[in-house]
Design a protein around this motif. Sequence first.
Motif, PDB file in Angstrom:
ATOM      1  N   ASP A  30       0.738  -1.263   0.060  1.00 13.23           N
ATOM      2  CA  ASP A  30       0.004  -0.042   0.068  1.00 13.23           C
ATOM      3  C   ASP A  30       0.903   1.320  -0.186  1.00 13.23           C
ATOM      4  O   ASP A  30       1.679   1.557   1.266  1.00 13.23           O
ATOM      5  N   THR A  32       0.234   4.515   0.118  1.00 16.67           N
ATOM      6  CA  THR A  32      -0.319   5.192   1.239  1.00 16.67           C
ATOM      7  C   THR A  32       0.385   5.071   2.611  1.00 16.67           C
ATOM      8  O   THR A  32       1.109   6.161   3.097  1.00 16.67           O
ATOM      9  N   GLU A  35       4.497   5.676   2.295  1.00 17.77           N
ATOM     10  CA  GLU A  35       4.574   7.325   2.174  1.00 17.77           C
ATOM     11  C   GLU A  35       4.443   7.705   3.503  1.00 17.77           C
ATOM     12  O   GLU A  35       5.312   8.549   3.869  1.00 17.77           O
ATOM     13  N   LYS A  36       3.448   7.512   4.240  1.00 17.68           N
ATOM     14  CA  LYS A  36       3.117   7.770   5.647  1.00 17.68           C
ATOM     15  C   LYS A  36       4.304   7.258   6.430  1.00 17.68           C
ATOM     16  O   LYS A  36       4.953   8.204   7.421  1.00 17.68           O
TER      17      LYS A  36
END
Length: 83
Positions: A30, A32, A35-36
């Motif tokens: 994932d 997202t 990146e987090k």
Amino acid sequence: MYIPFSVTGCSLELLRTGEQGIVVFSKTHDQTILEKLRSMGITPGTIITLEQQFPSAIIQVGNILFPIDQESIRAIYVRVIDS
């Protein structure tokens, strides 16, 4: 009868409050979540301390505390640092 053993690596989810680990890898595709984690400075080799697990998880990376969701915690695999 029993052979003693110790856990040397696991998901961050399995650490107890106050335990530290060195990030080995992130088990997610994932983008997202990846990146987090990168925005928090969590990359292989980073030392993480689990500061709080309940009611919400808080980790320490360097001198900074971050709230973190369970999905992200499950994605982080660490090598446990013996205290």
